[in-house]
Structure formats: structure tokens, C-alpha cells
Motif scaffolding. Structure first.
Motif, short mmCIF file in Angstrom:
data_model
loop_
_atom_site.label_atom_id
_atom_site.label_comp_id
_atom_site.label_asym_id
_atom_site.label_seq_id
_atom_site.Cartn_x
_atom_site.Cartn_y
_atom_site.Cartn_z
N GLY A 1 0.82 -1.20 0.00
CA GLY A 1 0.00 0.00 0.00
C GLY A 1 0.85 1.26 0.00
N ILE A 2 0.19 2.38 0.26
CA ILE A 2 0.91 3.66 0.26
C ILE A 2 0.22 4.63 1.21
CG2 ILE A 2 -0.39 4.37 -1.81
CD1 ILE A 2 2.00 6.17 -2.54
N ALA B 1 3.78 3.74 -10.88
CA ALA B 1 3.49 2.99 -9.66
C ALA B 1 2.92 1.63 -9.98
CB ALA B 1 2.52 3.77 -8.77
N SER B 2 3.08 0.72 -9.06
CA SER B 2 2.45 -0.59 -9.18
C SER B 2 0.98 -0.47 -8.80
CB SER B 2 3.14 -1.58 -8.23
OG SER B 2 2.88 -1.22 -6.88
N PRO B 3 0.14 -1.45 -9.16
CA PRO B 3 -1.22 -1.47 -8.62
C PRO B 3 -1.17 -1.48 -7.09
CG PRO B 3 -1.02 -3.01 -10.43
CD PRO B 3 0.37 -2.53 -10.12
N VAL B 4 -2.17 -0.89 -6.44
CA VAL B 4 -2.11 -0.71 -4.99
C VAL B 4 -3.14 -1.59 -4.28
CG1 VAL B 4 -1.18 1.61 -5.09
CG2 VAL B 4 -3.65 1.30 -5.17
N PRO B 5 -2.75 -2.25 -3.18
CA PRO B 5 -3.71 -2.97 -2.34
C PRO B 5 -4.32 -2.02 -1.32
CG PRO B 5 -1.50 -3.37 -1.52
CD PRO B 5 -1.36 -2.46 -2.73
N LEU C 1 -6.14 -1.94 -8.83
CA LEU C 1 -5.86 -2.36 -7.45
C LEU C 1 -5.20 -3.74 -7.44
CD1 LEU C 1 -9.19 -1.28 -5.70
CD2 LEU C 1 -7.10 0.05 -6.04
N ALA C 2 -4.48 -4.01 -6.37
CA ALA C 2 -3.82 -5.30 -6.21
C ALA C 2 -4.49 -6.08 -5.08
CB ALA C 2 -2.34 -5.11 -5.89
N THR C 3 -4.63 -7.38 -5.22
CA THR C 3 -5.22 -8.22 -4.19
C THR C 3 -4.17 -8.54 -3.13
OG1 THR C 3 -6.70 -9.23 -5.79
CG2 THR C 3 -6.37 -10.40 -3.73
N PHE C 4 -4.49 -8.24 -1.87
CA PHE C 4 -3.60 -8.58 -0.75
C PHE C 4 -4.51 -8.74 0.47
CE2 PHE C 4 0.66 -7.30 1.44
CZ PHE C 4 0.79 -8.59 1.88
N ASP C 5 -4.73 -9.98 0.89
CA ASP C 5 -5.69 -10.30 1.95
C ASP C 5 -5.06 -10.03 3.32
OD1 ASP C 5 -7.87 -11.11 3.35
OD2 ASP C 5 -7.63 -13.26 2.94
N VAL C 6 -5.14 -8.77 3.73
CA VAL C 6 -4.54 -8.33 4.99
C VAL C 6 -5.59 -7.56 5.78
CG1 VAL C 6 -2.80 -6.86 6.05
CG2 VAL C 6 -2.23 -8.18 4.02
N GLN C 7 -5.68 -7.84 7.09
CA GLN C 7 -6.58 -7.09 7.95
C GLN C 7 -5.90 -5.79 8.36
OE1 GLN C 7 -9.91 -7.89 8.99
NE2 GLN C 7 -9.57 -9.22 7.20
N GLY C 8 -6.34 -4.70 7.81
CA GLY C 8 -5.76 -3.41 8.12
C GLY C 8 -5.80 -2.50 6.92
N GLU C 9 -5.69 -1.20 7.18
CA GLU C 9 -5.71 -0.19 6.11
C GLU C 9 -4.31 -0.04 5.54
OE1 GLU C 9 -7.57 4.26 5.48
OE2 GLU C 9 -6.32 3.91 7.26
N LEU C 10 -4.13 -0.45 4.29
CA LEU C 10 -2.83 -0.37 3.65
C LEU C 10 -2.65 0.92 2.87
CD1 LEU C 10 -2.40 -4.03 2.34
CD2 LEU C 10 -1.65 -3.04 4.51
N THR C 11 -3.72 1.41 2.28
CA THR C 11 -3.66 2.65 1.49
C THR C 11 -4.58 3.69 2.11
OG1 THR C 11 -3.10 1.51 -0.56
CG2 THR C 11 -4.09 3.68 -0.77
N THR C 12 -4.03 4.85 2.44
CA THR C 12 -4.79 5.93 3.07
C THR C 12 -5.28 6.91 2.00
OG1 THR C 12 -2.83 7.34 3.30
CG2 THR C 12 -3.28 5.75 5.08
#
Length: 402
Positions: free
Chosen positions: A12-13, A147-151, A180-191
Motif C-alpha cells: 500500500g501507500i 506505480a504498481s497497482p495498490v492494495p 488495485l492489487a489483491t492482498f488479503d490483509v486485515q488493516g488499512e494499507l492505502t490511506t
């Protein structure tokens, strides 16, 4: 040679992550601090340090500042930037990021863009992140960004208006049209701030291009996960090809632009013509009219314009203020264009400008400038088709057969 940046947003970013990565890349902290301290903000201090993020040594940022509970409006922030002594490109880039975020907040909350109160984004740390990143880009002389696609992450996040699913409403609005990129993570990766940078400043989104890496910077996020919570900033030099002493980009990567449309059925031909002239004067990439039939079989006109992503809010506002339309439609799309350049050839009619279309460093299309052909035909008192045919043969001899 053009200095470029590839942002690997695998985790994310966010604004602090990007600023930290740019500092790790070599941006001058004193340069950034000096310019930030000239702004009418609360007293603050930037603290950069190295931290281990799952095996990667990354630069992280902690900002300390005097607490303030008043929320700045978008217009207030624009005024702070425009009235400052910041470098011109820093002003433009910073304003573009804030405009993207303000536009998203306005859409979500159903209000005028200038009246948006920035809550998290208007907080001191976010203002510092945004302007600080643009200062870092300027110090590093970065011209283009990919930039790469973002999760976005999963779960819920607490914001000023309550608890919302991830991505937060403003973040989701900003990321319309962004891969967007798929990344199964609990939490805010991109603000919202991170998404604002992607939408406003990134020229294209996709895998890393075929480049030679000059330098790498790692910026760490404030949260710890079971993976490296870092953004990787990769600096490289864009290759160029010189044709007739003019440099032309080789990269053929598709880029994203915004298409804005509205229907107009009660403006005169003269005012419509004037409108398009003004749109081009203000930097639109393209604009054109299409005749259409509206309800009740009424003839009407469809205005379509294409602009850069960072100019969306300006042109949407411009159309609403300068046409009779009550609304606009807008969507992000991908385009690919030939690289274009101009050269001159010498002919018996005098010098003629020629537009070149290049693909993978090769000239695949040529076209003489019509105004030059017209003047040549008038001056020689010859049929324009005769002159045009002759000039095309000279293009073949002087350019394509080189």
C-alpha cells in the motif's frame, strides 16, 4: 535525460511512508524542513529513523507538533500553498494532491469542493506529508512517476465520521479507475493521502518497466505486520532518443487520463466554439463536440474533453461554471499514444515542418504541417494537392530513407 521514479506499493501507500522512502532515497531533509518552516503552520519537528521491518532496514517518520483542533478547509490549504514561497512545481503538485482528495470528500459528503473540511487530511501531519513529499520529489529532480497497482487491505477503520469498511469512503472514491492489487490483509494499507498521490501525480500504473535502477529507498509504515510494511521507491533514468537534435521519450507505456462529458442543448454555436478555445487554452488534452438526440427528440450537443488526472477537478468545475449544463459525467480510462516530435525538411518551396509519430524508437507515421503546405501552395501559385504530393515525396527521401 529524465529522472523517474517507480513506486512499488506492494504494502500500500501512505503519506509518511512515501516521504520516508524519498528521504531514504537521498532527498535532503534540511531542504524539506526549510521550506516547510516558511508555511503558517503550528510548530513541528520531523524525526526520521531507521527501523527493521521484517528484515528490511527502512526509514520511518514521526512528526511532533502543537495540537490544534480546528479543521482547515480545502480553500484555506490552497491559499497557504499559493501564497507561499514554495517552488512552482511543488505548489502545483501539492495543490493537485489536495484537489483530488477534496474532490473525493465532496463527492462522499455531497458538498462543494472548496467547503470541504479536511479532518484527517487537513491535520498537521498530513499537510506536512503531502507538501513534504512534493518538496522531496523536487529535490530529487523527479519528472515522471510510475506505480504498481495498490492494495487497500481489509477490515474496518475508524475515521472522523465513525467506523467504516476498508477502503475508507474517500480512499475508495479516489481509487476509481486505478488498478488495485489483491492482498488479503486485515488493516488499512492505502490511506486517502496515499491514494491522492497515486491519482494526482503518477503518470502510469503497472509492472516495473524495462529500466536500469540508479537507487532504491525504503519507507516504513507505522504499523507492523507479518510482512515488510514498506513502500519501495526506485529511481531510474528514462532513456531518450535524439532525432534532429530533439530528444524524444522511448517509453511506450500506456497512461491514464480522465474523460469528462456533458450534454448541452441551449447554447449558441458561437459560445460553444469559444468554450472549446478556452478549454485548450487551459491545457485540456483534447475536446470535441458530437451531435446527439436527447429526450423529446430534441437535437443537442455532447461535449467530451480529455484531461490529465490531476486536472479533473479544475475542468469539472470549469464546465459547470461556463456552460448551461447542470452536471458532468467523468471516468478514468487508459490511452496509448505514439511518441510525437517535429522536424523540418528543406524543399523547393522552403522549409516545411513535419510531425513524426514514433513507436519503439522507429518513425512509423509522418505528416507535413498543413499550414506550411498551404502557405507554400499560395506562394508558388500551385494546386495544394500538387504541393502536398511533392512534400510527401521529400519526406520519404529526407526522413524515411535515412
Amino acid at each position: 535525460m529524465t529522472q523517474s521514479l517507480y513506486l512499488d506499493c506492494h504494502a500500500g501507500i501512505a503519506g509518511d511512508m512515501l516521504l520516508s522512502a524519498l528521504i531514504d532515497l537521498g532527498a535532503d531533509i534540511d531542504y524539506i524542513n526549510h521550506h516547510l518552516k516558511t508555511l503558517p503552520l503550528n510548530d513541528f519537528e520531523l524525526h526520521f529513523s531507521k527501523k527493521d521491518k521484517n528484515g528490511i532496514q527502512a526509514t520511518t517518520l514521526d512528526i511532533t507538533f502543537e495540537e490544534s483542533h480546528h479543521h482547515r478547509t480545502a480553500k484555506t490549504i490552497y491559499d497557504i500553498i499559493q501564497q507561499s514561497t514554495l517552488p512552482k512545481r511543488v505548489k502545483s503538485r501539492s495543490t493537485s494532491v489536495f484537489e483530488v482528495i477534496a474532490h473525493a470528500e465532496a463527492q462522499v459528503h455531497g458538498m462543494n469542493v472548496d467547503d470541504v473540511h479536511f479532518h484527517e487530511v487537513g491535520a498537521m501531519d498530513s499537510i506536512i506529508d503531502i507538501i513534504g513529499c512534493c518538496l522531496a520529489l523536487e529535490d530529487l529532480a523527479i519528472d515522471t512517476i510510475i506505480a504498481s497497482p495498490v492494495p487497500t487491505g481489509n477490515g474496518k477503520v475508524k475515521i472522523a465520521h465513525g467506523v467504516y469498511p476498508i477502503p475508507a469512503p474517500a480512499t475508495a472514491e479516489i481509487l476509481k479507475g486505478i488498478p488495485l492489487a489483491t492482498f488479503d490483509v486485515q488493516g488499512e494499507l492505502t490511506t486517502p493521502t496515499g491514494a491522492g498521490f497515486i491519482k494526482a501525480l503518477v503518470d502510469d500504473i503497472g509492472p516495473m518497466p524495462n529500466i536500469v535502477i540508479n537507487n532504491i529507498g525504503y519507507g516504513g509504515g507505522s504499523k507492523d505486520f507479518d510482512f515488510p510494511n514498506v513502500i519501495r521507491a526506485i529511481q531510474f533514468t528514462t532513456n531518450r532518443n535524439t532525432i534532429n537534435n530533439k530528444s524524444t521519450e522511448i517509453d511506450q507505456t500506456p497512461n491514464h487520463v480522465q474523460v469528462i462529458e456533458c450534454q448541452i442543448d441551449d447554447m449558441t454555436a458561437e459560445t460553444l466554439g469559444f468554450l472549446v478555445e478556452q478549454l485548450f487554452d487551459n491545457g485540456v488534452l483534447d475536446a470535441y463536440y458530437t451531435p446527439i438526440i436527447m429526450k423529446k427528440s430534441r437535437p443537442s450537443t455532447l461535449l467530451t474533453l480529455i484531461c490529465r488526472l490531476e486536472d479533473v477537478s479544475f475542468f469539472e468545475s470549469y464546465i459547470l461554471k461556463n456552460t448551461s449544463s447542470l452536471g458532468v459525467r467523468s471516468h478514468t480510462t487508459q490511452r496509448q499514444t505514439l511518441l510525437r516530435n517535429f522536424t523540418k525538411i528543406t524543399t523547393k518551396y522552403g522549409p516545411i515542418s513535419v510531425k513524426l509519430g514514433l513507436f519503439n524508437q522507429k518513425i512509423i507515421k509522418t505528416k507535413p504541417e498543413f499550414e506550411d503546405v498551404k502557405k507554400a501552395a499560395i506562394h508558388a501559385n500551385e494546386p495544394i494537392l500538387t504541393v502536398y504530393k511533392y512534400i510527401e515525396s521529400e519526406i520519404q527521401n529526407q526522413i524515411l530513407n535515412m
